[in-house]
Design a protein around this motif. Structure first.
Motif, PDB file in Angstrom:
ATOM      1  N   ASN A 242      70.975  16.765  64.467  1.00  0.00           N
ATOM      2  CA  ASN A 242      71.477  15.389  64.348  1.00  0.00           C
ATOM      3  C   ASN A 242      73.001  15.311  64.259  1.00  0.00           C
ATOM      4  N   LEU A 243      73.677  16.365  64.640  1.00  0.00           N
ATOM      5  CA  LEU A 243      75.125  16.414  64.483  1.00  0.00           C
ATOM      6  C   LEU A 243      75.826  15.340  65.320  1.00  0.00           C
ATOM      7  N   TYR A 244      75.285  15.015  66.481  1.00  0.00           N
ATOM      8  CA  TYR A 244      75.904  13.986  67.330  1.00  0.00           C
ATOM      9  C   TYR A 244      75.987  12.651  66.582  1.00  0.00           C
ATOM     10  N   ASP A 245      74.884  12.231  65.974  1.00  0.00           N
ATOM     11  CA  ASP A 245      74.882  10.965  65.235  1.00  0.00           C
ATOM     12  C   ASP A 245      75.821  11.016  64.035  1.00  0.00           C
ATOM     13  N   TYR A 246      75.886  12.176  63.392  1.00  0.00           N
ATOM     14  CA  TYR A 246      76.776  12.322  62.243  1.00  0.00           C
ATOM     15  C   TYR A 246      78.233  12.107  62.660  1.00  0.00           C
ATOM     16  N   LEU A 247      78.638  12.761  63.751  1.00  0.00           N
ATOM     17  CA  LEU A 247      80.038  12.699  64.161  1.00  0.00           C
ATOM     18  C   LEU A 247      80.390  11.383  64.856  1.00  0.00           C
ATOM     19  N   ASN A 248      79.412  10.784  65.513  1.00  0.00           N
ATOM     20  CA  ASN A 248      79.702   9.573  66.275  1.00  0.00           C
ATOM     21  C   ASN A 248      79.571   8.302  65.445  1.00  0.00           C
ATOM     22  N   LYS A 249      78.713   8.333  64.433  1.00  0.00           N
ATOM     23  CA  LYS A 249      78.456   7.106  63.668  1.00  0.00           C
ATOM     24  C   LYS A 249      78.680   7.287  62.160  1.00  0.00           C
ATOM     25  N   LYS A 250      77.908   8.175  61.556  1.00  0.00           N
ATOM     26  CA  LYS A 250      77.936   8.278  60.096  1.00  0.00           C
ATOM     27  C   LYS A 250      79.321   8.662  59.581  1.00  0.00           C
TER      28      LYS A 250
ATOM     29  N   PHE B 293      76.050  16.624  73.433  1.00  0.00           N
ATOM     30  CA  PHE B 293      77.295  15.858  73.390  1.00  0.00           C
ATOM     31  C   PHE B 293      77.768  15.501  74.796  1.00  0.00           C
ATOM     32  N   ILE B 294      77.465  16.365  75.768  1.00  0.00           N
ATOM     33  CA  ILE B 294      77.787  16.039  77.153  1.00  0.00           C
ATOM     34  C   ILE B 294      76.958  14.837  77.595  1.00  0.00           C
ATOM     35  N   LEU B 295      75.666  14.851  77.266  1.00  0.00           N
ATOM     36  CA  LEU B 295      74.778  13.749  77.646  1.00  0.00           C
ATOM     37  C   LEU B 295      75.189  12.440  76.973  1.00  0.00           C
ATOM     38  N   GLY B 296      75.686  12.533  75.760  1.00  0.00           N
ATOM     39  CA  GLY B 296      76.065  11.324  75.028  1.00  0.00           C
ATOM     40  C   GLY B 296      77.538  10.986  75.120  1.00  0.00           C
ATOM     41  N   PHE B 297      78.242  11.632  76.039  1.00  0.00           N
ATOM     42  CA  PHE B 297      79.702  11.470  76.122  1.00  0.00           C
ATOM     43  C   PHE B 297      80.111  10.011  76.306  1.00  0.00           C
ATOM     44  N   HIS B 298      79.469   9.306  77.217  1.00  0.00           N
ATOM     45  CA  HIS B 298      79.898   7.946  77.558  1.00  0.00           C
ATOM     46  C   HIS B 298      79.687   6.957  76.410  1.00  0.00           C
ATOM     47  N   LYS B 299      78.808   7.301  75.455  1.00  0.00           N
ATOM     48  CA  LYS B 299      78.567   6.424  74.307  1.00  0.00           C
ATOM     49  C   LYS B 299      79.339   6.888  73.068  1.00  0.00           C
ATOM     50  N   ALA B 300      80.064   7.977  73.210  1.00  0.00           N
ATOM     51  CA  ALA B 300      80.798   8.527  72.065  1.00  0.00           C
ATOM     52  C   ALA B 300      82.097   7.751  71.839  1.00  0.00           C
TER      53      ALA B 300
ATOM     54  N   PRO C  17      86.127   7.367  71.105  1.00  0.00           N
ATOM     55  CA  PRO C  17      87.210   8.076  71.800  1.00  0.00           C
ATOM     56  C   PRO C  17      87.588   9.427  71.202  1.00  0.00           C
ATOM     57  N   ASP C  18      87.785   9.500  69.879  1.00  0.00           N
ATOM     58  CA  ASP C  18      88.187  10.777  69.276  1.00  0.00           C
ATOM     59  C   ASP C  18      87.139  11.864  69.500  1.00  0.00           C
ATOM     60  N   LEU C  19      85.874  11.493  69.468  1.00  0.00           N
ATOM     61  CA  LEU C  19      84.814  12.458  69.720  1.00  0.00           C
ATOM     62  C   LEU C  19      84.819  12.869  71.194  1.00  0.00           C
ATOM     63  N   GLN C  20      85.094  11.934  72.084  1.00  0.00           N
ATOM     64  CA  GLN C  20      85.209  12.272  73.499  1.00  0.00           C
ATOM     65  C   GLN C  20      86.322  13.299  73.725  1.00  0.00           C
ATOM     66  N   TYR C  21      87.459  13.082  73.082  1.00  0.00           N
ATOM     67  CA  TYR C  21      88.578  14.001  73.243  1.00  0.00           C
ATOM     68  C   TYR C  21      88.205  15.393  72.733  1.00  0.00           C
ATOM     69  N   ALA C  22      87.484  15.432  71.612  1.00  0.00           N
ATOM     70  CA  ALA C  22      87.066  16.709  71.047  1.00  0.00           C
ATOM     71  C   ALA C  22      86.113  17.442  71.992  1.00  0.00           C
ATOM     72  N   ILE C  23      85.187  16.713  72.593  1.00  0.00           N
ATOM     73  CA  ILE C  23      84.236  17.313  73.537  1.00  0.00           C
ATOM     74  C   ILE C  23      84.989  17.945  74.709  1.00  0.00           C
ATOM     75  N   LEU C  24      85.946  17.218  75.263  1.00  0.00           N
ATOM     76  CA  LEU C  24      86.716  17.726  76.395  1.00  0.00           C
ATOM     77  C   LEU C  24      87.554  18.941  75.998  1.00  0.00           C
ATOM     78  N   ASP C  25      88.120  18.910  74.789  1.00  0.00           N
ATOM     79  CA  ASP C  25      88.916  20.054  74.319  1.00  0.00           C
ATOM     80  C   ASP C  25      88.053  21.295  74.159  1.00  0.00           C
ATOM     81  N   VAL C  26      86.840  21.121  73.639  1.00  0.00           N
ATOM     82  CA  VAL C  26      85.940  22.262  73.439  1.00  0.00           C
ATOM     83  C   VAL C  26      85.513  22.845  74.787  1.00  0.00           C
ATOM     84  N   ILE C  27      85.299  22.001  75.778  1.00  0.00           N
ATOM     85  CA  ILE C  27      84.989  22.511  77.125  1.00  0.00           C
ATOM     86  C   ILE C  27      86.141  23.379  77.619  1.00  0.00           C
ATOM     87  N   GLY C  28      87.371  22.940  77.339  1.00  0.00           N
ATOM     88  CA  GLY C  28      88.534  23.740  77.718  1.00  0.00           C
ATOM     89  C   GLY C  28      88.564  25.077  77.018  1.00  0.00           C
TER      90      GLY C  28
END
Length: 344
Positions: A166-174, A198-205, A207-218
């Motif tokens: 459930n980490l996605y919900d924790y970081l995106n909402k809670k 997190f890739i699947l939920g990227f578009h609903k994340a 902004p800060d979480l989106q940036y983190a996802i992209l940085d981790v891919i890098g």
């Protein structure tokens, strides 16, 4: 006058008395600390061969039964030392098993301490030893109002190590107040399967979480993410687009370089720098002219990346030498000479 002297004498005597009391107290504390340290070192000498035999060979001994705080501290320090040098998966599992067996209650008490430093210290070792016996305690801490931000992020890092679903919900909402930097330190611990959520939920994340996802891919530099990154680069604007471009640059490969060559003329220095990086990574000869021009860029970062990119080509040092000898731009000349001497 005499009364004033008496008062001064009394105050001085009290002050000196307080100093002596403080000195006596500090001396006792120092003596107690030295005694405790000596006991810890003695227990470490006793426990070290036993721990080594268990971790390496799986040999269990009844001689290792740490009952008090000093003995548990000795075990903690030994396990911490081994955790820094062990590389084998089986050995690390044995270390975790030993920590779970002997240190679970030790850390449970510290997690309930009123002292922030004691709780943080316990979290540090729980993560270091990869202990799963205290996960319920960690979830309980998440429900407390007094939990600090440092404790929260540390707990989430531990949960990420255990691939918490459930980490996605924790970081995106809670815990939506967490920064992109904090999210990145958490996400980088996820395995491929859980990170894909997190890739699947990227578009609903957010902004800060989106940036983190992209940085981790890098950081991961996995080519399988390229289609996703290119779609973000093409459809998003602003910071997300730039982060996607940086991640592409970290991977150092694209199927078709043509859409990225115009970035060498971008008004944003970050995009010009990424264009230079991609041209160099792919050794694209059609981009050499752009690299020569970018070596004369007003941004030091762009010039440096262009110099590095040129140095990657087989004829790169020759090109850099020609620039150093012919250019009238002192900054371009210095950068060319730097990469001639430095190489790649």
């Amino acid at each position: 006058m005499a009364r004033e002297l008496v008062y001064l004498f009394i105050v001085t005597a009290l002050f000196i008395g307080i100093l002596f009391v403080m000195l006596f107290y500090l001396s006792i504390r120092k003596s107690a600390a030295n005694k405790t340290r000596k006991q810890i070192e003695e227990y470490k000498e006793t426990y070290n061969p036993i721990l080594f035999e268990y971790i390496v060979g799986g040999n269990v001994s009844r001689k290792l039964v740490p009952n008090n705080v000093v003995q548990k501290k000795a075990v903690e320090e030994l396990l911490a030392k081994y955790s820094e040098i062990l590389e084998g998966e089986e050995e690390r599992k044995s270390l975790t098993s030993m920590a779970n067996l002997h240190l679970t209650e030790y850390y449970r008490v510290r997690l309930r301490s009123r002292k922030w430093s004691s709780r943080m210290n316990a979290l540090y070792y729980i993560e270091k030893f990869n202990m799963d016996t205290l996960l319920k305690d960690l979830f309980s801490m998440l429900g407390q109002k007094r939990i600090s931000r440092d404790e929260l992020t540390h707990i989430l890092r531990i949960l990420a190590n255990f691939q918490f679903i459930n980490l996605y919900d924790y970081l995106n909402k809670k815990y939506a107040f967490l920064s992109g930097f904090e999210c990145r330190n958490i996400l980088v611990r996820l395995g491929s399967g859980h990170f894909d959520q997190f890739i699947l939920g990227f578009h609903k994340a957010r902004p800060d979480l989106q940036y983190a996802i992209l940085d981790v891919i890098g950081v991961k530099r996995e080519v399988r993410f390229l289609p996703f990154l290119e779609s973000i680069f093409q459809t998003y604007k602003g910071e997300a687009k730039l982060r996607a471009l940086k991640a592409i640059g970290s991977i150092g490969y694209v199927g078709n370089l043509a859409p990225y060559l115009p970035l060498a003329h971008s008004e944003k220095w970050e995009e010009r720098m990424m264009a230079a990086r991609l041209i160099g990574a792919m050794k694209a000869k059609e981009g050499i002219g752009d690299l020569i021009r970018l070596l004369h860029d007003r941004s030091w970062w762009v010039r440096s990346q262009a110099g590095q990119a040129l140095a990657k080509f087989p004829e790169g040092k020759t090109t850099l030498q020609e620039i150093a000898e012919t250019t009238e731009d002192p900054f371009a000349r210095d950068m060319a000479i730097e990469w001639i001497n430095k190489g790649v």
